[in-house]
Design a protein around this motif. Sequence first.
Motif, PDB file in Angstrom:
ATOM      1  N   GLU A  35      11.502  27.114  21.219  1.00  0.00           N
ATOM      2  CA  GLU A  35      12.959  26.808  21.544  1.00  0.00           C
ATOM      3  C   GLU A  35      13.809  26.627  20.372  1.00  0.00           C
ATOM      4  O   GLU A  35      14.940  26.911  20.200  1.00  0.00           O
ATOM      5  N   ALA A  36      12.885  25.764  19.101  1.00  0.00           N
ATOM      6  CA  ALA A  36      13.397  25.800  17.894  1.00  0.00           C
ATOM      7  C   ALA A  36      13.808  27.084  17.496  1.00  0.00           C
ATOM      8  O   ALA A  36      15.101  27.461  16.807  1.00  0.00           O
ATOM      9  N   VAL A  37      13.094  28.034  17.562  1.00  0.00           N
ATOM     10  CA  VAL A  37      13.397  29.346  17.005  1.00  0.00           C
ATOM     11  C   VAL A  37      14.539  30.224  17.756  1.00  0.00           C
ATOM     12  O   VAL A  37      15.507  30.553  17.108  1.00  0.00           O
ATOM     13  N   LEU A  38      14.439  29.992  19.057  1.00  0.00           N
ATOM     14  CA  LEU A  38      15.435  30.664  19.839  1.00  0.00           C
ATOM     15  C   LEU A  38      16.906  29.973  19.623  1.00  0.00           C
ATOM     16  O   LEU A  38      17.761  30.632  19.183  1.00  0.00           O
ATOM     17  N   LYS A  39      16.885  28.874  19.784  1.00  0.00           N
ATOM     18  CA  LYS A  39      18.353  28.052  19.476  1.00  0.00           C
ATOM     19  C   LYS A  39      18.739  28.097  17.986  1.00  0.00           C
ATOM     20  O   LYS A  39      19.888  28.241  17.797  1.00  0.00           O
ATOM     21  N   GLY A  40      17.680  27.923  17.378  1.00  0.00           N
ATOM     22  CA  GLY A  40      18.053  28.098  15.749  1.00  0.00           C
ATOM     23  C   GLY A  40      18.548  29.275  15.338  1.00  0.00           C
ATOM     24  O   GLY A  40      19.575  29.593  14.679  1.00  0.00           O
ATOM     25  N   MET A 281      12.305  32.510  10.352  1.00  0.00           N
ATOM     26  CA  MET A 281      13.650  32.955  11.229  1.00  0.00           C
ATOM     27  C   MET A 281      14.688  32.788  10.237  1.00  0.00           C
ATOM     28  O   MET A 281      15.808  33.956  10.101  1.00  0.00           O
ATOM     29  N   ARG A 282      14.876  31.429   9.515  1.00  0.00           N
ATOM     30  CA  ARG A 282      16.185  31.641   8.891  1.00  0.00           C
ATOM     31  C   ARG A 282      16.023  32.344   7.437  1.00  0.00           C
ATOM     32  O   ARG A 282      17.149  32.806   6.895  1.00  0.00           O
ATOM     33  N   GLU A 283      14.876  32.475   6.945  1.00  0.00           N
ATOM     34  CA  GLU A 283      14.608  33.204   5.674  1.00  0.00           C
ATOM     35  C   GLU A 283      14.957  34.700   6.181  1.00  0.00           C
ATOM     36  O   GLU A 283      15.534  35.395   5.269  1.00  0.00           O
ATOM     37  N   ASN A 284      14.635  35.246   7.209  1.00  0.00           N
ATOM     38  CA  ASN A 284      14.978  36.552   7.465  1.00  0.00           C
ATOM     39  C   ASN A 284      16.571  36.546   7.746  1.00  0.00           C
ATOM     40  O   ASN A 284      17.071  37.849   7.305  1.00  0.00           O
ATOM     41  N   ALA A 285      16.985  35.847   8.284  1.00  0.00           N
ATOM     42  CA  ALA A 285      18.653  35.970   8.418  1.00  0.00           C
ATOM     43  C   ALA A 285      19.468  35.971   7.207  1.00  0.00           C
ATOM     44  O   ALA A 285      20.511  36.722   6.971  1.00  0.00           O
TER      45      ALA A 285
END
Length: 326
Positions: A35-40, A281-285
């Motif tokens: 959930e943290a990955v998807l919502k984040g 996920m944030r690093e990739n963004a």
Amino acid sequence: MDTRRLGPFEVSAIGLGCMSLSHAYGTPPPRETAEAVLKGALDAGYTFLDTAAVYGMGHNETLIGEVLKDRRADFVLASKCGLTNGDKREINGRPEVLKATCEASLRRLQTEVIDLYYLHRWDKTVPIEESVGALSDLVREGKIRTIGLSEVSADTLRRAHATHPITALQTEYSPWTRNPEIAVLEACRELGVTFVAFSPVARGFLAGGVRDTAQLEAGDLRLNMPRFQGENFAQNLQLLARFEDLAREAGCTPAQLCLAWLLAKDETLVPIPGTANPDHMRENAAAAEVRLAPEMVDKVDAVVNEGTVAGHRYPPALQASIDTEG
């Protein structure tokens, strides 16, 4: 995040592949982490999410439907058919199976329409025109908005596109997998089809995520891939060290170097890295903000390419199931 065109949609320059939240690389993460990955991801600027009926045999679509149903308007949703038949995993492109798969996916995703619906694999026992024709029926019925293909050759893409306009073609593409450069990328540019690159950080390898295959759990797909086996793996680790040197020179992480390299290759291409880690996920963004000089693109090309990587992409049985050049 910067945006790119995907058919009628404008999406984040980097999308999120959701497969690893449900299967493929060992035990899926706990529900709260998923959930943290998807919502984040939505909070971080991702507006393009990619799933499939076969990911966890429906689990991934159910997860997205439950977690993001209240934010459905915030992202372009892609899913796939053609690798399942009911509760069985099989390549099956018969029109009635594709349509039934779509109905089940709509229920799991808790949505009225799927924005981009891919044929996950071409069933070579069914003419591509018949499978794409079934998907075009779904477009007319308002159940999907656009059609995509996965793991097909340039020739198959052209045949499909003549039946119904294809919005996107998805295939593995990264510094260590260059097959699309043979003909598919050119065909996509010719037809106005967006190329979507999956496994853009080499299944975690070029991100430095696999330095010892003993760390991989039983059932991890990579254990069966030649590049992660024996002497091939040892040779590829030497390439990884040189690639990490380039990332330091570029002032970014190795994963970001992979993604920035792809974005620099083609302004219409959209990579979809997957992860079960919110930090990754944030690093990739953040890779969307990395601008590589042409000289750095050339250096990556020289260090990691089909000629320097040891081992084939897939084992023979799996390679035989796809329709790609090289």
